[in-house]
Structures are given as structure tokens and as C-alpha cells.
Design a protein around this motif. Sequence first.
Motif, PDB file in Angstrom:
ATOM      1  N   PRO A 175       0.822  -1.219   0.000  1.00 21.68           N
ATOM      2  CA  PRO A 175       0.000   0.000   0.000  1.00 21.68           C
ATOM      3  C   PRO A 175       0.854   1.265   0.000  1.00 21.68           C
ATOM      4  CG  PRO A 175      -0.843  -1.576   1.586  1.00 21.68           C
ATOM      5  CD  PRO A 175       0.466  -2.131   1.094  1.00 21.68           C
ATOM      6  N   GLY A 176       0.459   2.241  -0.809  1.00 16.58           N
ATOM      7  CA  GLY A 176       1.161   3.518  -0.848  1.00 16.58           C
ATOM      8  C   GLY A 176       2.109   3.671  -2.005  1.00 16.58           C
ATOM      9  N   GLY A 177       2.309   2.607  -2.811  1.00 18.36           N
ATOM     10  CA  GLY A 177       3.110   2.745  -4.014  1.00 18.36           C
ATOM     11  C   GLY A 177       4.506   2.191  -3.946  1.00 18.36           C
ATOM     12  N   THR A 178       4.931   1.691  -2.789  1.00 16.86           N
ATOM     13  CA  THR A 178       6.250   1.078  -2.718  1.00 16.86           C
ATOM     14  C   THR A 178       6.092  -0.436  -2.829  1.00 16.86           C
ATOM     15  OG1 THR A 178       8.293   0.950  -1.415  1.00 16.86           O
ATOM     16  CG2 THR A 178       6.234   1.044  -0.186  1.00 16.86           C
ATOM     17  N   SER A 179       7.089  -1.206  -2.408  1.00 12.71           N
ATOM     18  CA  SER A 179       7.045  -2.649  -2.615  1.00 12.71           C
ATOM     19  C   SER A 179       7.795  -3.368  -1.514  1.00 12.71           C
ATOM     20  CB  SER A 179       7.662  -2.995  -3.977  1.00 12.71           C
ATOM     21  OG  SER A 179       9.020  -2.572  -4.019  1.00 12.71           O
ATOM     22  N   GLY A 180       7.598  -4.690  -1.458  1.00 12.19           N
ATOM     23  CA  GLY A 180       8.313  -5.514  -0.503  1.00 12.19           C
ATOM     24  C   GLY A 180       9.051  -6.637  -1.215  1.00 12.19           C
ATOM     25  N   PHE A 238       0.580   9.834   2.802  1.00 11.16           N
ATOM     26  CA  PHE A 238       0.145   9.202   4.041  1.00 11.16           C
ATOM     27  C   PHE A 238       1.128   9.451   5.177  1.00 11.16           C
ATOM     28  CE2 PHE A 238      -1.308   6.396   0.521  1.00 11.16           C
ATOM     29  CZ  PHE A 238      -2.661   6.737   0.588  1.00 11.16           C
ATOM     30  N   GLY A 239       0.589   9.621   6.378  1.00 10.60           N
ATOM     31  CA  GLY A 239       1.415   9.884   7.544  1.00 10.60           C
ATOM     32  C   GLY A 239       2.012   8.627   8.152  1.00 10.60           C
ATOM     33  N   LEU A 240       2.718   8.803   9.267  1.00  6.78           N
ATOM     34  CA  LEU A 240       3.422   7.699   9.920  1.00  6.78           C
ATOM     35  C   LEU A 240       2.496   6.595  10.388  1.00  6.78           C
ATOM     36  CD1 LEU A 240       5.838   9.879  12.064  1.00  6.78           C
ATOM     37  CD2 LEU A 240       6.498   8.447  10.127  1.00  6.78           C
ATOM     38  N   GLU A 241       1.271   6.960  10.780  1.00  9.28           N
ATOM     39  CA  GLU A 241       0.338   5.964  11.290  1.00  9.28           C
ATOM     40  C   GLU A 241      -0.073   4.946  10.215  1.00  9.28           C
ATOM     41  OE1 GLU A 241      -2.062   9.284   9.555  1.00  9.28           O
ATOM     42  OE2 GLU A 241      -0.281   9.107  10.831  1.00  9.28           O
ATOM     43  N   ILE A 242       0.141   5.305   8.951  1.00  7.17           N
ATOM     44  CA  ILE A 242      -0.159   4.391   7.848  1.00  7.17           C
ATOM     45  C   ILE A 242       1.118   3.814   7.254  1.00  7.17           C
ATOM     46  CG2 ILE A 242      -1.111   4.219   5.504  1.00  7.17           C
ATOM     47  CD1 ILE A 242      -3.202   6.251   6.298  1.00  7.17           C
ATOM     48  N   MET A 257       4.625  -0.791   5.856  1.00  6.67           N
ATOM     49  CA  MET A 257       5.940  -1.300   5.485  1.00  6.67           C
ATOM     50  C   MET A 257       6.421  -2.402   6.410  1.00  6.67           C
ATOM     51  SD  MET A 257       7.023   0.006   2.715  1.00  6.67           S
ATOM     52  CE  MET A 257       8.669  -0.679   2.884  1.00  6.67           C
ATOM     53  N   ILE A 258       6.279  -2.202   7.696  1.00  6.32           N
ATOM     54  CA  ILE A 258       6.959  -3.094   8.629  1.00  6.32           C
ATOM     55  C   ILE A 258       6.234  -4.423   8.825  1.00  6.32           C
ATOM     56  CG2 ILE A 258       5.891  -2.298  10.787  1.00  6.32           C
ATOM     57  CD1 ILE A 258       8.726  -2.387  12.017  1.00  6.32           C
ATOM     58  N   ILE A 259       4.907  -4.433   8.790  1.00  6.61           N
ATOM     59  CA  ILE A 259       4.171  -5.673   9.039  1.00  6.61           C
ATOM     60  C   ILE A 259       4.451  -6.731   7.969  1.00  6.61           C
ATOM     61  CG2 ILE A 259       1.865  -6.697   9.188  1.00  6.61           C
ATOM     62  CD1 ILE A 259       0.955  -4.163  10.639  1.00  6.61           C
ATOM     63  N   PRO A 260       4.353  -6.403   6.668  1.00  7.56           N
ATOM     64  CA  PRO A 260       4.683  -7.438   5.663  1.00  7.56           C
ATOM     65  C   PRO A 260       6.123  -7.920   5.756  1.00  7.56           C
ATOM     66  CG  PRO A 260       3.499  -5.613   4.659  1.00  7.56           C
ATOM     67  CD  PRO A 260       3.883  -5.169   6.020  1.00  7.56           C
ATOM     68  N   HIS A 261       7.035  -7.020   6.126  1.00  8.86           N
ATOM     69  CA  HIS A 261       8.440  -7.432   6.211  1.00  8.86           C
ATOM     70  C   HIS A 261       8.707  -8.256   7.460  1.00  8.86           C
ATOM     71  CE1 HIS A 261       8.902  -4.356   3.058  1.00  8.86           C
ATOM     72  NE2 HIS A 261       9.958  -5.079   2.709  1.00  8.86           N
ATOM     73  N   MET A 262       7.969  -8.005   8.528  1.00 10.85           N
ATOM     74  CA  MET A 262       8.111  -8.832   9.723  1.00 10.85           C
ATOM     75  C   MET A 262       7.559 -10.236   9.504  1.00 10.85           C
ATOM     76  SD  MET A 262       7.073  -6.245  12.842  1.00 10.85           S
ATOM     77  CE  MET A 262       7.217  -7.567  14.043  1.00 10.85           C
ATOM     78  N   LEU A 263       6.421 -10.328   8.825  1.00  6.86           N
ATOM     79  CA  LEU A 263       5.700 -11.586   8.729  1.00  6.86           C
ATOM     80  C   LEU A 263       6.039 -12.415   7.500  1.00  6.86           C
ATOM     81  CD1 LEU A 263       2.154 -10.411   9.885  1.00  6.86           C
ATOM     82  CD2 LEU A 263       4.004 -11.379  11.269  1.00  6.86           C
ATOM     83  N   VAL A 264       6.467 -11.764   6.415  1.00  2.00           N
ATOM     84  CA  VAL A 264       6.671 -12.487   5.156  1.00  2.00           C
ATOM     85  C   VAL A 264       8.094 -12.329   4.632  1.00  2.00           C
ATOM     86  CG1 VAL A 264       5.886 -12.810   2.779  1.00  2.00           C
ATOM     87  CG2 VAL A 264       4.232 -12.198   4.562  1.00  2.00           C
ATOM     88  N   PHE A 265       8.440 -11.119   4.199  1.00  3.41           N
ATOM     89  CA  PHE A 265       9.717 -10.913   3.528  1.00  3.41           C
ATOM     90  C   PHE A 265      10.902 -11.124   4.465  1.00  3.41           C
ATOM     91  CE2 PHE A 265       6.622  -7.989   1.468  1.00  3.41           C
ATOM     92  CZ  PHE A 265       6.469  -8.715   0.306  1.00  3.41           C
TER      93      PHE A 265
END
Length: 222
Positions: free
Chosen positions: A61-66, A176-180, A185-193
Amino acid sequence: MHIPDGYLSLATCAIGYAIDIPLWIIGLRKIKSILNEKTLPLLASLTAFSFIVMMFNIPLPGGTSGHATGDALLSIVFGPWIAFICMSLVLFIQAVVFGDGGITTYGINTFAMGCIASFSSYWIFQLLKNSKLSKFAPFIAGWFSLVMASLFIGFILGIQPYLAHTSDGKPIYFPFGLEISIPAMIIPHMLVFGVAEGIFTQIAYEFIVKKEYLLNEKEITQ
């Protein structure tokens, strides 16, 4: 995790380059000192593999990638400075040739996936390699490297609305602000990548140890 052009303010991009330039100078000096007929083939192979795995981007979400990076393995085997230079080269080729990540944002991308990932994985590995968790030190180092890099990317993206906006408060760059941005970014990288990075780092490190390709500590830190 690659940030495209247009997502960061020019001031943020300039700061990224300003931080990276002296680090590149130091890293290039370090890499010259370890290149020989033993280290060059392995270094080239691991760098090429990092290039390949980083091309498999999954949109976030937001246009970047994992994605995984292979950075932790480079850092553990050759040291963080060498890994930083190798990742800088990989990211440069991806940005210029494939449009994966921006040119203006290259400094920030390099600092995140090159510097932060390399040094965090190296020091976590050093901290754990003689502990009760030594067997899993490569996995933890790989996981930790991606989580730290994604946290930094999320932070940089999330502060953009506060740094550059119109008179009525509308963000000029990343919206988008820090709350988003940080959870995205961090949740997909913690759980998957991060898990994928850790598994790859663990398996590849054990193979390299078995084949006795590792450098000694003096070679890495000189």
C-alpha cells in the motif's frame, strides 16, 4: 521497498545523497582490500543473487514494494561495508536500467537497503554468534535487517506530509502519515519478507561455512 521518484521531497533526497557519499568512499576503500582470487567469485555470486531476488517485488500500500534482498548474507560473510557497496551497485542498476526505484530517491533507498540492512544484520549476527541462539543467528540477522530497513523506509515516507504540503495542508509528495506508512511497510516485512530473508540467509550461510568460504574477522574489519 524501493521508493520511486516523486515520493520524497528534494530536501529529503539531497540529505540521502549527502549521507551516502562519504559512506561510499569508505566502502570502496574497504572493498579493495579484500578482493582476491578467493573472495571475488563468491562476492560476485552473492551480489548477483541479491540483484535477482530484489527484482521480485510485491506491491505494498502507498506505491512502494516488498521483497527480500540477500543483504544480510553479504554482510555476514564480507562485512557491512562491502555489503553496502554491493547493494549500492545493485540498486543503481535496478534504478537506471529497470526503473525499479527512483534516481532522486536512490540515496535514501541505498541508505535503507544498503547501510541500515547491512550494519544491523552484521551486528546482530556478531551479538548472537557466541550465544545460545548461535545456531539461528543467520536467520535472525536476515529477518532483523529487513525489518529495520522497512522501518526506516516507512518513517521517511511517513514524514513527507509534514515536510512538504500546500497552504491548505495537502501533501505535495507521499500523502500518508506515519500511522499508515510504518505499519504498511513493517508488518509485511516482519511476517513475510523478513522470514524469507532469514531462511535464505540461514541456508546459504550454512552452505558457505561447510565449503569453508568464510573470511576471518581480520579480513572483514580491516
